[in-house]
Enzyme design. Structure first.
Site, mmCIF file in Angstrom:
data_model
loop_
_atom_site.group_PDB
_atom_site.id
_atom_site.type_symbol
_atom_site.label_atom_id
_atom_site.label_comp_id
_atom_site.label_asym_id
_atom_site.label_seq_id
_atom_site.Cartn_x
_atom_site.Cartn_y
_atom_site.Cartn_z
ATOM 1 C CD GLU A 126 -29.831 20.498 -23.916
ATOM 2 O OE1 GLU A 126 -30.233 21.676 -23.932
ATOM 3 O OE2 GLU A 126 -29.477 19.881 -24.933
ATOM 4 C CB CYS A 146 -19.022 15.122 -26.640
ATOM 5 S SG CYS A 146 -18.712 13.544 -27.462
ATOM 6 C CB CYS A 150 -19.089 13.764 -34.540
ATOM 7 S SG CYS A 150 -18.532 12.218 -33.778
ATOM 8 N N GLY A 210 -22.399 13.163 -24.930
ATOM 9 C CA GLY A 210 -21.232 12.393 -24.534
ATOM 10 C C GLY A 210 -21.104 11.043 -25.221
ATOM 11 C CD GLU A 211 -18.571 6.763 -27.276
ATOM 12 O OE1 GLU A 211 -18.985 5.731 -26.709
ATOM 13 O OE2 GLU A 211 -18.866 7.075 -28.452
ATOM 14 C CG LEU A 265 -21.324 3.105 -40.245
ATOM 15 C CD1 LEU A 265 -20.056 2.496 -39.673
ATOM 16 C CD2 LEU A 265 -22.130 2.052 -41.010
ATOM 17 C CB CYS A 384 -30.525 12.570 -33.693
ATOM 18 S SG CYS A 384 -28.996 11.650 -33.829
#
Length: 413
Positions: A126, A146, A150, A210-211, A265, A384
């Site tokens: 996406e 990913c 998280c 993804g990272e 963070l 997000c």
């Protein structure tokens, strides 16, 4: 915002848009996503004389990244023989648009399909466009799925399938510029919300699926091409790479790419961040902050953005705000406070608005800009932490439950 505010463009609608050539022959190598020297090598291998190759690369580069063509036959100042050779051996096709959704606030989300390339089946990712007054931001994905898991992030519930290539990363930008009329001879869709003047896409953020720093080489190549002054010509100050904290590659990003940096963070203590962002167990806060302080070119005009999702009764106390200020001491920084975006199956809740404002006020008084990010595209799961390929989502998510949740959130934005 109700479900009625969402517009979904099906294949018939997509067919009415500016036509771009789709990837019918994925076995051909693409010229998109190649640095000049790599493109030159391929052309020489196919018989382009050494004395001509620099000129030919410049021609192709201009057509790909300034004019935005997706068919070699559109390269009008390239000889017919050269165009035929390019068509026979290479592709510059765009990915397939599976679906395009337009939110009530103008946010656009594309579900794109790429060839398997080792994944066993075609893969989907996406890409999201967010229009604002005077700017338009494109949120680009770097991986299919990913690895980071998280706990508050929807994308993290989709396992990693594979990295995207440099071509596939750039293709998201090229396709979005096609669709928004941001190339010469392209029309902006009727009724589209875009900046009134200048470019439709002014900023790029590597904040999609993804990272990025776990796909460093492909991301590096794509961003160097995107910022090339003779092509797409995006300023590196308008490109932001967001990472959960892959410390060794943060150093490399500053030295080898030089774009703006954002850090996911979300917590100020290692014990909590270990839970929210598990990569913290490998690269704890002390190491992460050292890498941030060493990032090249930091100043009040070139700050690191720290992203902090506001989770009710988890990380939103004033004590957390005080610790955040201490943690960032000496780092030119902006703190983006992100109201948690709900997704089906999550156990987290968004902090109360009053608490978010108190948190922001404390950080502001300490001297840090702390804008509260306005949720965008929630009605199309484009906000997000909500990105996830549709084929994966539809197998696992009860659509009725999702619609009920969105109706319950009506009026929140």
């Amino acid at each position: 915002m109700s479900m009625a505010a969402t517009e979904t463009l099906n294949r018939t609608d997509i067919a009415k848009a500016p036509q771009v050539r789709l990837a019918a022959q994925p076995e051909k190598p693409s010229l998109i996503g190649l640095l000049r020297e790599d493109m030159a090598k391929l052309l020489v291998e196919k018989g382009v004389p050494e004395r001509q190759v620099k000129m030919r690369v410049s021609q192709v580069w201009h057509w790909l990244y300034v004019r935005g063509v997706s068919d070699f036959n559109e390269m009008s100042n390239v000889s017919k023989d050269m165009r035929e050779m390019l068509s026979a051996h290479f592709t510059i096709a765009r990915p397939e648009i599976v679906e395009e959704q337009v939110s009530g606030d103008g946010t656009r989300k594309w579900l794109l399909r790429f060839p398997p390339r080792g994944a066993g089946r075609p893969v989907e990712i996406e890409t999201v466009y967010i229009p604002e007054e005077g700017r338009g931001t494109l949120c680009i994905s770097s991986q299919v799925g990913c690895t980071l898991t998280c706990s508050f992030c929807h994308t993290g519930t989709q396992k990693l399938v594979r990295n995207l290539t440099a071509e596939e990363i750039l293709a998201q930008l090229l396709l979005a510029r096609d669709r928004l009329g941001d190339f010469p001879d392209r029309d902006t869709p009727q009724g589209a919300i875009v900046p009134a003047e200048g470019r439709k896409i002014t900023n790029v953020v590597m904040m999609g699926m993804g990272e990025p720093l776990y796909n460093f080489e492909n991301v590096k190549t794509a961003l160097l091409i995107a910022s090339d002054g003779d092509g797409l010509s995006l300023s590196k100050r308008r490109i932001t790479l967001s990472t959960s904290g892959i410390v060794p590659e943060i150093y490399r990003t500053g030295e080898e790419i030089g774009v703006m940096l954002a850090i996911s963070l979300h917590a100020v203590r290692d014990d909590l961040r270990d839970m929210l962002v598990p990569i913290n167990k490998k690269y704890p806060l002390k190491e992460l902050m050292e890498a941030c302080r060493a990032y090249p070119g930091l100043s009040n005009a070139r700050r690191i953005t720290f992203e902090y999702v506001m989770l009710k009764d988890v990380n939103d106390s004033l004590e957390d705000a005080k610790e955040l200020v201490k943690l960032l001491k000496g780092i030119p920084a902006k703190i983006n406070l992100i109201p948690f975006n709900p997704w089906p199956g999550t156990n987290y809740q968004c902090s109360d608005w009053e608490q978010i404002e108190k948190f922001a006020d404390f950080i502001n008084q300490a001297g840090y800009a702390s804008p509260i990010r306005t949720p965008r595209g929630r009605d199309i799961l484009a906000a997000c932490g909500q990105l996830k390929s549709d084929s994966e989502r539809m197998r696992k998510v009860d659509r009725l439950a999702f619609e009920a949740m969105m109706i319950a959130n009506h009026g929140e934005d």
